[in-house]
Scaffold this active site. Structure first.
Site, mmCIF file in Angstrom:
data_model
loop_
_atom_site.group_PDB
_atom_site.id
_atom_site.type_symbol
_atom_site.label_atom_id
_atom_site.label_comp_id
_atom_site.label_asym_id
_atom_site.label_seq_id
_atom_site.Cartn_x
_atom_site.Cartn_y
_atom_site.Cartn_z
ATOM 1 N N MET A 1 0.839 -1.201 0.000
ATOM 2 C CA MET A 1 0.000 0.000 0.000
ATOM 3 C C MET A 1 0.881 1.261 0.000
ATOM 4 S SD MET A 1 -3.303 0.226 2.388
ATOM 5 C CE MET A 1 -4.838 0.838 1.790
ATOM 6 N N CYS A 2 1.359 1.679 1.139
ATOM 7 C CA CYS A 2 2.222 2.855 1.315
ATOM 8 C C CYS A 2 1.446 4.168 1.176
ATOM 9 C CB CYS A 2 3.391 2.902 0.349
ATOM 10 S SG CYS A 2 4.551 1.559 0.543
ATOM 11 N N GLY A 3 1.919 5.174 1.890
ATOM 12 C CA GLY A 3 1.317 6.500 1.809
ATOM 13 C C GLY A 3 2.375 7.536 1.504
#
Lengths: 297, 229
Positions: A1-3
């Site tokens: 995912m990661c932001g």
């Protein structure tokens, strides 16, 4: 995912709040990347000096380290410690020898170098990482941040973003690259220093190589669409600028906002809600395969 | 009118209250303040209820709903109205990717633009977008209608089944097996009905739209292609 979060400030009055705003944006992205977090801050220059950010072991004696480095390069090295990292101010003309000295040591790792760039990244919950580094108190003109959910390499500080492969250049990445192994070999042969097995560092190295060849950031980003195989949303920082690129399929989310005071990027709109004037900001989704770039005059 | 302020009240409490409404005859109204881009607002509602959301929402707003009539006073994040079954979702701003994905019924009305993969795998929902739509919209769309007032991005209707797509502006490119088709009276009539549902009947000429649909050649094995296997 990661932001991913990025903030490019246009109104100087907002510069003292850069760290606080960026930490607040990142806080809402903890769920997208609870493994590790990192922050790149473009702060004040030190006349005649290059700032080298190094990561220690957690027990590193940075005063002793700065003294030893000073002795090795024959100059005084002022330093500022931030939790596990320290920013060492090295005379501009001693940058290369300082870098070799740091690279030769196994107890510290070079995280970034540049006239203005400082990078702080660690394994841990992003809110804790931001607080431990004291990010909310930092001032600057622009900054980018990343919360990581690891896919292509291990959960280590080395694998945390942002990655810096050139002076005052850094990159954060949401996605995954498939041709990073072959491209890494190519970049190493071209003299780009790549320190980890992480795919995103290869993207950073690619951009550094293209910039070194004299391309504009916009051109380098455009060319990366042909040369990088995988899916990605990148946010890139340079000494004066801030760029955004999504791959042509655009499976990774991105939203941007602009007011007279700033340009902001985030993986989710939620992350922008703490910014001043967001309710009347122009909010849009960056188009796939199109590079966006802002620069301080 | 029931008001929930998400600045101070829990999103789960809002959704739980909506889920408690009886299947029929409730005829209630809910107002949601300070949505602040939260995900999954008003998902899985199955009740005769009017829900007004006072600002931008995050992912999946109104997903899997039946009957409910939802108005979003702002932009919507990814997957607005995904798998909606009936009712109405009205987005006053732009919608992000995969708007109305796999939707089975009802109307998704978007005043602004929708980005990539709008109506992907739609299965009966009607989608009206007053602005543009992004690439790969209508991908594998099975049935239902999509109406676009503006432009469509790359690969419109790739691997389309029987959904009907009406686009007024230019289409960057058509996906595999998607072709422009003749507008017959029945198509003009259904497009008029959709424009009416979107509050635009009489303001926009149905003759300005092109219909796109499946060429119906993709999934049929053809003996001339035997050598390719």
């Amino acid at each position: 995912m990661c932001g991913i979060a990025g903030l490019f400030i246009k109104d100087k009055a907002l510069e003292p709040q850069l760290g606080a705003l960026l930490a607040r944006m990142t806080s809402t992205l903890c769920g997208r990347g609870p493994d590790s977090a990192g922050f790149a801050i473009y702060g004040a220059e030190r006349p005649g000096a290059i700032k080298i950010t190094v990561q220690g072991t957690g027990t590193t004696d940075f005063a002793a380290l700065a003294a030893a480095l000073g002795q090795a390069i024959g100059a005084e090295v002022p330093f500022a410690q931030h939790w596990t990292h320290a920013v060492l101010a090295v005379p501009r003309e001693k940058t290369e020898i300082a870098e070799s000295w740091i690279d030769a040591r196994s107890d510290i790792a070079l995280v970034s170098k540049g006239a203005r760039l400082e990078i702080f990244k660690e394994v841990g919950y992003p809110d804790d990482v931001a607080a431990n580094f004291g990010i909310p108190a930092m001032a600057g003109t622009h900054g980018i941040a990343h919360t990581r959910m690891a896919t292509e390499s291990a959960v280590t500080t080395d694998g945390a973003h942002p990655f810096s492969t050139g002076a005052d250049q850094c990159l954060v990445h949401n996605g995954s690259l498939s041709n990073h192994a072959s491209l890494r070999r190519e970049l190493l042969a071209d003299g780009i220093r790549i320190r980890t097995q992480n795919d995103s560092e290869v993207a950073a190295g690619y951009i550094s190589r293209e910039l070194r060849a004299g391309k504009s950031l916009g051109q380098a980003l455009e060319d990366s669409l042909c040369d990088l195989d995988g899916f990605f949303t990148f946010v890139i920082g340079t000494e004066d600028g801030f760029g955004v690129l999504r791959d042509p399929i655009a499976c990774k989310p991105a939203v941007m906002a602009e007011t007279d005071q700033y340009v902001a990027f985030a993986s989710e709109y939620k992350s922008l809600t703490g910014l001043p004037g967001i309710k009347t900001a122009r909010v849009w989704e960056p188009k796939p395969a199109q590079s966006y770039f802002w620069e301080h005059a | 009118m029931t008001t929930f302020d998400l600045e101070t009240q829990d999103l789960r409490a809002l959704n739980a209250a909506l889920h408690k409404l009886p299947l029929a005859g409730s005829n209630q109204a809910f107002r949601v303040l300070n949505p602040n881009g939260e995900h999954s607002i008003a998902v899985g509602v199955d009740a005769d209820v009017e829900i007004t959301i006072d600002g931008p929402v995050g992912y999946f707003c109104g997903g899997m709903c039946r009957q409910a009539r939802i108005t979003i006073e702002g932009n919507a994040g990814q997957g607005v109205g995904e798998n909606m079954e009936s009712g109405l979702i009205h987005v006053k701003g732009d919608a992000s990717q995969s708007a109305g994905a796999t939707g089975r019924g009802g109307l998704l009305l978007i005043e602004g633009n929708a980005s990539a993969r709008c109506g992907i795998s739609m299965k009966g929902v009607d989608i009206v977008v007053k602005g543009d739509i992004g690439h790969l919209s209508g991908f594998m769309a099975q049935t239902g209608r999509m109406v676009v007032f503006g432009e469509a991005g790359e690969s419109l209707g790739d691997s389309l089944y029987e959904a009907r797509l009406y686009v007024r502006g230019p289409v960057t490119s058509l996906g595999a097996d998607c072709i422009a088709k003749e507008m017959r009276d029945e198509h003009r009539a259904e497009l008029y009905d959709l424009l009416k549902a979107a509050g635009e009947a009489g303001k926009i000429d149905v003759g300005d739209f092109t219909r796109y649909g499946s060429a119906r050649t993709l999934y049929n094995f053809h003996v001339d292609n035997a050598g390719a296997y």
